[in-house]
Design a protein around this motif. Structure first.
Motif, short mmCIF file in Angstrom:
data_model
loop_
_atom_site.label_atom_id
_atom_site.label_comp_id
_atom_site.label_asym_id
_atom_site.label_seq_id
_atom_site.Cartn_x
_atom_site.Cartn_y
_atom_site.Cartn_z
N PHE A 87 -29.23 -47.10 -37.10
CA PHE A 87 -28.19 -46.09 -36.89
C PHE A 87 -28.80 -44.90 -36.15
N PHE A 88 -28.29 -44.60 -34.96
CA PHE A 88 -28.78 -43.45 -34.16
C PHE A 88 -27.58 -42.86 -33.41
N ASN A 89 -27.58 -41.70 -32.88
CA ASN A 89 -28.36 -40.52 -33.17
C ASN A 89 -27.96 -39.99 -34.53
N HIS A 90 -28.93 -39.74 -35.37
CA HIS A 90 -28.71 -39.53 -36.80
C HIS A 90 -27.70 -38.43 -37.10
N ARG A 91 -27.94 -37.22 -36.61
CA ARG A 91 -27.07 -36.07 -36.87
C ARG A 91 -27.16 -35.08 -35.71
N PHE A 92 -26.20 -34.17 -35.66
CA PHE A 92 -26.35 -33.00 -34.79
C PHE A 92 -27.59 -32.23 -35.23
N LEU A 93 -28.35 -31.72 -34.28
CA LEU A 93 -29.45 -30.80 -34.57
C LEU A 93 -29.00 -29.40 -34.16
N ASP A 94 -28.96 -28.47 -35.11
CA ASP A 94 -28.49 -27.15 -34.75
C ASP A 94 -29.56 -26.37 -33.98
N LYS A 95 -29.13 -25.34 -33.29
CA LYS A 95 -30.02 -24.59 -32.39
C LYS A 95 -31.20 -23.96 -33.13
N TRP A 96 -30.95 -23.47 -34.33
CA TRP A 96 -32.03 -22.83 -35.08
C TRP A 96 -33.07 -23.85 -35.53
N PHE A 97 -32.61 -25.03 -35.97
CA PHE A 97 -33.54 -26.09 -36.37
C PHE A 97 -34.42 -26.48 -35.19
N VAL A 98 -33.81 -26.66 -34.02
CA VAL A 98 -34.57 -27.05 -32.83
C VAL A 98 -35.63 -26.00 -32.51
N HIS A 99 -35.22 -24.72 -32.54
CA HIS A 99 -36.18 -23.65 -32.23
C HIS A 99 -37.32 -23.62 -33.25
N GLU A 100 -36.99 -23.69 -34.53
CA GLU A 100 -38.00 -23.66 -35.58
C GLU A 100 -38.96 -24.84 -35.45
N HIS A 101 -38.40 -26.01 -35.20
CA HIS A 101 -39.21 -27.23 -35.12
C HIS A 101 -40.16 -27.19 -33.92
N LEU A 102 -39.64 -26.84 -32.76
CA LEU A 102 -40.47 -26.83 -31.56
C LEU A 102 -41.47 -25.67 -31.58
N SER A 103 -41.17 -24.62 -32.31
CA SER A 103 -42.09 -23.47 -32.39
C SER A 103 -43.39 -23.84 -33.09
N GLN A 104 -43.40 -24.95 -33.80
CA GLN A 104 -44.62 -25.40 -34.46
C GLN A 104 -45.66 -25.89 -33.46
N TYR A 105 -45.21 -26.22 -32.25
CA TYR A 105 -46.11 -26.79 -31.24
C TYR A 105 -46.53 -25.69 -30.28
N GLU A 106 -47.79 -25.30 -30.39
CA GLU A 106 -48.29 -24.15 -29.63
C GLU A 106 -48.11 -24.34 -28.13
N HIS A 107 -48.27 -25.57 -27.64
CA HIS A 107 -48.18 -25.81 -26.20
C HIS A 107 -46.75 -25.71 -25.68
N LEU A 108 -45.75 -25.68 -26.60
CA LEU A 108 -44.35 -25.55 -26.18
C LEU A 108 -43.82 -24.13 -26.28
N THR A 109 -44.47 -23.27 -27.04
CA THR A 109 -43.94 -21.92 -27.26
C THR A 109 -43.76 -21.11 -25.97
N PRO A 110 -44.59 -21.31 -24.92
CA PRO A 110 -44.33 -20.55 -23.69
C PRO A 110 -42.99 -20.87 -23.03
N PHE A 111 -42.37 -21.98 -23.43
CA PHE A 111 -41.11 -22.40 -22.82
C PHE A 111 -39.90 -22.05 -23.70
N LEU A 112 -40.13 -21.38 -24.83
CA LEU A 112 -39.05 -21.07 -25.76
C LEU A 112 -38.72 -19.58 -25.70
N PRO A 113 -37.48 -19.22 -25.40
CA PRO A 113 -37.09 -17.79 -25.42
C PRO A 113 -37.23 -17.22 -26.83
N MET A 114 -37.47 -15.91 -26.92
CA MET A 114 -37.50 -15.25 -28.23
C MET A 114 -36.14 -15.43 -28.90
N THR A 115 -36.17 -15.93 -30.12
CA THR A 115 -34.93 -16.29 -30.81
C THR A 115 -35.01 -15.82 -32.26
#
Length: 375
Positions: A123-151
């Motif tokens: 069963f895929f795609n499991h659920r909607f991913l909300d904007k805050w979850f996406v930001h929080e999750h990707l913020s864990q990856y240091e190499h991605l933080t330069p591409f994330l706006p301040m949120t």
């Protein structure tokens, strides 16, 4: 008994331990329109899925979680160019296109998930991913933080006040929003506050923060919002643009880029969503107005690499299975790339081919379904 709703049908065969299996049986689960039919936003896509399944061998149907019964399955199959409700076999794989976050939280949907899981149906795609979850999750990856706006997560008056003091210009976005709806741009200019609405294009002006917050507060009561710094995006003819990158999973840990297009906002708008009047444009046609060939080629490669890395990181340690993401990325005036949004159920209303051929994204989804079901 093999229950097939169509008289003439091509299926694939697999043999496991001297047992013969026919398939794949692929279904899209969604919620029906008020008229009780497949939503217009999905009908062309579902017909494409059906046509490509017929081409490679397979049965496709559409169902709803409210019509689901693991003992006797019903769904909508295409007969004579139209959808008909009929008995169908249990599916080998299910693609989630339920277009309401509220419905995904209903008990009947959770029961549907439990049933399919107990039957071992992918069963895929499991659920909607909300904007805050996406930001929080990707913020864990240091190499991605330069591409994330301040949120920031908006919880109270102080959050808005502090964010405006730090940035002077902010986007207010519903955490569970889509299609550019309910988005506002708030700017502070010498103690005066300007509020622009993405949907209506209207502007409201307030001479102090208290009046600003009093006006915005009813919106915050109805839904959760986040605050995001405003980026000075590159513009084409004074119209901001971004890129929609459509990504599909090929194997367990491998993703691929299926399409890359540019979306240019309508005049005087700060969102590029096609549903809000934005225009599509071939990505190379747009980039070559700003960059020489070598720089454009380098930027396209960076877009590809960044998109695939975002997909990989989003799926790491994340509950549920995902096979498709629509990523929105943009360039600022300095040429830096930013991730604007991740869509777990990207729109299927646009990007249709003019010659009636099956879109690469539809083929990618069917192939992934075949892979999940072992065909």
């Amino acid at each position: 008994m093999l229950r097939l709703p169509i008289n003439s049908l091509s299926l694939q065969i697999k043999i496991i331990n001297e047992e013969i299996f026919f398939g794949p049986v692929i279904t899209v689960v969604t919620n029906l329109s008020k008229e009780g039919s497949i939503p217009p936003s999905l009908s062309d896509f579902c017909k494409e899925m059906h046509d490509y399944c017929c081409e490679i061998g397979g049965l496709f149907f559409v169902t709803t979680f409210k019509h689901w019964n693991s003992q006797e399955c019903f769904g909508y199959v295409i007969k004579d160019e139209d959808f008909e409700y009929d008995h169908v076999p249990l599916p080998n794989v299910i693609h989630n296109r339920v277009h309401s976050r509220k419905k995904e939280n209903e008990a009947v949907f959770e029961k549907f998930e439990e049933d399919t899981s107990s039957l071992g149906i992918p069963f895929f795609n499991h659920r909607f991913l909300d904007k805050w979850f996406v930001h929080e999750h990707l913020s864990q990856y240091e190499h991605l933080t330069p591409f994330l706006p301040m949120t920031y997560y908006l919880q109270n008056k102080e959050d808005l006040m502090n964010a405006l003091s730090a940035h002077r210009s902010l986007f207010l976005k519903p955490i569970n929003g889509s299609q550019g709806k309910k988005i506002f741009k708030v700017q502070e200019r010498s103690g005066t506050y300007l509020v622009d609405c993405a949907e209506t294009g209207e502007r409201e002006i307030y001479d102090n923060f208290t009046k600003l917050y009093k006006n915005l507060y009813p919106k915050f009561k109805k839904r959760n919002y986040l605050l995001q710094e405003t980026l000075s995006l590159k513009k084409l003819d004074n119209r901001p643009f971004d890129f929609r990158i459509l990504c599909h999973r090929k194997q367990e840990d491998k993703w691929g880029i299926t399409s890359m297009v540019a979306r240019v906002s309508k005049k005087s708008s700060f969102v590029s969503n096609l549903s809000q009047g934005g225009d599509l444009m071939p990505i190379k046609d747009l980039l070559q107005t700003f960059y020489p060939h070598r720089e454009m080629k380098h930027l396209l490669e960076l877009l590809r690499e960044l998109s695939l890395e975002i997909c990989h990181c989003l799926c790491a340690q994340n509950e549920g299975l995902y096979g498709e993401f629509g990523l929105d990325l943009a360039l600022d005036e300095d040429g830096s790339l930013w991730l604007i949004e991740v869509n777990t159920k990207p729109s299927k209303r646009f990007f249709l081919t003019e010659n009636g051929q099956t879109r690469p994204s539809t083929k990618a989804l069917v192939r992934y379904c075949c892979r999940l079901s072992g065909f």
